[in-house]
Write an enzyme that holds these catalytic residues in place. Structure first.
Site, PDB file in Angstrom:
ATOM      1  N   ARG A   1      -5.725  -7.744  -9.922  1.00 37.74           N
ATOM      2  CA  ARG A   1      -6.237  -9.014 -10.462  1.00 37.74           C
ATOM      3  C   ARG A   1      -7.964  -8.693 -10.720  1.00 37.74           C
ATOM      4  O   ARG A   1      -8.399  -7.585 -10.611  1.00 37.74           O
ATOM      5  CB  ARG A   1      -6.429  -9.956  -9.317  1.00 37.74           C
ATOM      6  CG  ARG A   1      -6.970  -9.290  -7.870  1.00 37.74           C
ATOM      7  CD  ARG A   1      -6.978 -10.469  -6.787  1.00 37.74           C
ATOM      8  NE  ARG A   1      -7.287  -9.967  -5.655  1.00 37.74           N
ATOM      9  CZ  ARG A   1      -8.566  -9.412  -5.007  1.00 37.74           C
ATOM     10  NH1 ARG A   1      -9.707  -9.634  -6.049  1.00 37.74           N
ATOM     11  NH2 ARG A   1      -8.493  -8.823  -3.883  1.00 37.74           N
TER      12      ARG A   1
ATOM     13  N   HIS B   1     -14.621  -5.318   7.613  1.00 34.12           N
ATOM     14  CA  HIS B   1     -13.871  -4.780   6.313  1.00 34.12           C
ATOM     15  C   HIS B   1     -14.200  -5.335   5.221  1.00 34.12           C
ATOM     16  O   HIS B   1     -13.165  -5.364   4.350  1.00 34.12           O
ATOM     17  CB  HIS B   1     -12.523  -4.344   7.038  1.00 34.12           C
ATOM     18  CG  HIS B   1     -12.399  -3.382   7.944  1.00 34.12           C
ATOM     19  ND1 HIS B   1     -12.891  -2.160   8.305  1.00 34.12           N
ATOM     20  CD2 HIS B   1     -12.128  -3.643   9.366  1.00 34.12           C
ATOM     21  CE1 HIS B   1     -12.590  -1.528   9.337  1.00 34.12           C
ATOM     22  NE2 HIS B   1     -12.328  -2.396  10.114  1.00 34.12           N
TER      23      HIS B   1
ATOM     24  N   GLU C   1      -3.228   6.257   8.721  1.00 31.42           N
ATOM     25  CA  GLU C   1      -3.896   7.243   8.259  1.00 31.42           C
ATOM     26  C   GLU C   1      -5.096   7.951   8.939  1.00 31.42           C
ATOM     27  O   GLU C   1      -5.697   7.059   9.767  1.00 31.42           O
ATOM     28  CB  GLU C   1      -4.296   6.702   6.798  1.00 31.42           C
ATOM     29  CG  GLU C   1      -5.272   5.751   6.446  1.00 31.42           C
ATOM     30  CD  GLU C   1      -5.487   5.452   5.194  1.00 31.42           C
ATOM     31  OE1 GLU C   1      -4.384   5.289   4.355  1.00 31.42           O
ATOM     32  OE2 GLU C   1      -6.519   4.596   4.859  1.00 31.42           O
TER      33      GLU C   1
ATOM     34  N   LYS D   1       0.828  -1.086   0.131  1.00 33.38           N
ATOM     35  CA  LYS D   1      -0.103   0.048   0.036  1.00 33.38           C
ATOM     36  C   LYS D   1       0.739   1.246   0.080  1.00 33.38           C
ATOM     37  O   LYS D   1       0.550   2.291  -0.564  1.00 33.38           O
ATOM     38  CB  LYS D   1      -1.035  -0.053   1.385  1.00 33.38           C
ATOM     39  CG  LYS D   1      -2.117  -1.012   1.111  1.00 33.38           C
ATOM     40  CD  LYS D   1      -2.968  -1.078   2.272  1.00 33.38           C
ATOM     41  CE  LYS D   1      -4.129  -1.971   2.178  1.00 33.38           C
ATOM     42  NZ  LYS D   1      -3.596  -3.448   2.271  1.00 33.38           N
TER      43      LYS D   1
END
Length: 482
Positions: A291, A234, A199, A115
């Site tokens: 993908r 999530h 974040e 990430k």
């Protein structure tokens, strides 16, 4: 390309094989000892057992898969999603052995697999990102200082992974250390890498992703968006296309941003750029999945394209024939992931023997399925049984059809997410489009749903009894002969 090996199992393996066979390409299945009688094994032209039940002994053994490719003269490998689909080392090994990997080049997988590396790559393209720190952390003291700089609430995320693993929302400073410990532990267990980054937590976020397709001739297109905000832990459960809140202008803005992300890593094939959108319709780059996505059918329904076919054509070196300005959204599609999970008990896995398994049918109903009646749902893999997809001219029509399809999807032997899916479709917040990723936390009450289902079952039983007594009375009427 004459022979294609699908390095996966279940519904996605069958989904890929259907398109390959339609294109005149022979298919090879690989399977574990637990999947010896699985549907994807029966569906393929050839099938080879590659190891034990655990995925680490079978579906994650890239070396064994490459051996099978060499032995059977396989031209290409389609990884599906999960397992080796985002494993840059496996993609590189395929390339080294002159086997076409149906996906991006290993460099793009590696870049977007981290990430932090992904964020670094797209910085040059002025794509908006959630405020946060720009490097991975394992030291708790350093992490706490960074969290205070960003300001609570914050989100701790594993640098190396996804799927909700190693992810923690922290609303108060006093909870930070315990949540950080948990996030690191989860990240190590899931990915072998405990590094995380921090974040700002976007309150009331919506999860909106853009499907892109890129060829080797410099063309990159976006095939519109998917709304994926209905999640538990999530992880997505309900997806739809298009989103009910995007204007044509915002769709174009997000689509063009996704194309820039793809160009940042010299992308090839099908990919998805994920964004978070706040309640003021500002969007932020989240990550890129290199993908095919689980939820790709809803994009196929509204775009009219077979994404697997496009993947194969692009992998063969063909140029995309359509242009961005020619692409048009047609209708609306919904998808429910049918998991063998008990949605009445915190969505815990609920595997077992399928004593009844009957799929819904009809116009506008599609089921990407990987299992059949009389089979055991194995404990070794992701518990998704199928994907239930509905398509209508409007969002309302698609929702109504989904409710009907859920009612006609008959499963006995395991608990599933079907009742949860119906709850979502009938909820006013979802129907109005006024929802976010906190939908389950805000609205879902398993006990209330249990009571509702119990009442519905009692009513159905009374109706059945009434009909039975009426039929019995008719049968007892005397026969009058002439």
């Amino acid at each position: 390309m004459k022979k294609l090996l699908v390095a996966n199992r279940g519904e996605i393996a069958i989904r890929v094989m259907k398109t390959a066979q339609k294109m005149g390409i022979k298919t090879v299945a690989v399977y574990s000892t637990a999947d010896r009688n699985a549907l994807h094994v029966k569906y393929a032209d050839e099938a080879v057992c590659i190891g034990g039940a655990a995925s680490s002994e079978s579906y994650l053994r890239g070396d064994k898969i490459i051996e099978v490719c060499k032995e059977l003269g396989v031209d290409a490998v389609h990884p599906g999603y999960g397992f080796l689909s985002e494993n840059s080392a496996f993609a590189e090994e395929c390339e080294r052995n002159n086997i076409i990997f149906i996906g991006p080049k290993s460099k793009a997988i590696e870049m977007m697999g981290s990430k932090l590396a992904a964020k670094e790559a797209v910085k040059l393209y002025d794509i908006p990102m959630v405020p946060g720190i720009d490097h991975a952390i394992t030291d708790i003291d350093e992490a706490k200082r960074s969290a205070l700089e960003v300001g609570f609430p914050i989100l701790i995320k594993a640098s190396a992974g996804g799927g909700g693993k190693g992810m923690r929302v922290v609303e108060r400073e006093e909870d930070f250390e315990s949540q950080m410990d948990r996030a690191i532990s989860e990240a190590i267990a899931a990915f072998g890498d405990g590094s995380v980054f921090i974040e700002k937590y976007v309150t009331k976020p919506r999860h909106i992703e853009i499907q892109i397709m890129a060829d080797s001739h410099g063309n990159v297109l976006y095939l519109f968006e998917r709304e994926c905000s209905i999640q538990r832990r999530h992880q997505k459960v309900v997806e739809e296309a298009p989103s009910s809140i995007l204007t044509p202008e915002k769709r174009k803005e997000m689509g063009e941003a996704a194309v820039k992300v793809a160009r940042a890593c010299d992308y090839l094939g099908a990919g998805t750029v994920e964004f978070l959108m706040d309640d003021k319709y500002n969007f932020y780059f989240l990550e890129m999945n290199t993908r095919l996505q689980v939820e790709h059918p809803v994009t196929e329904m509204i775009s009219g394209f077979d994404l697997v076919e496009l993947q194969i054509r692009v992998a063969r070196g063909e140029e995309l024939t359509m242009k961005q300005e020619d692409l048009v959204i047609q209708g609306h599609a919904m998808e429910l992931r049918v998991y063998a999970e008990d949605s009445m008990n915190d969505f815990l896995p609920n595997v077992g023997f399928l004593s009844k398994y009957r799929l819904p049918e009809g116009e506008g109903i599609r089921v990407d399925n990987g299992i059949e009646e009389g089979m055991d749902v194995p404990i070794y893999y992701d518990p998704m049984l199928s994907k239930l997809v509905t398509y209508g001219k409007t969002r309302e029509e698609s929702i109504a059809l989904m409710i009907k399809a859920i009612d006609n999807y008959h499963i006995e032997g395991v608990a599933t997410t079907l009742p949860f899916g119906k709850f979502v479709m009938e909820h006013e917040a979802f129907r109005s489009g006024d929802f976010d990723t906190g939908f389950v936390k805000a609205y879902y009450d398993a006990e209330k749903l249990k009571s509702k289902l119990k009442i519905e079952a009692e009513i159905a039983a009374l109706i059945a009894l009434k009909q039975y007594l009426a039929d019995k009375k008719v049968l007892r009427l005397p026969i009058i002969s002439e």
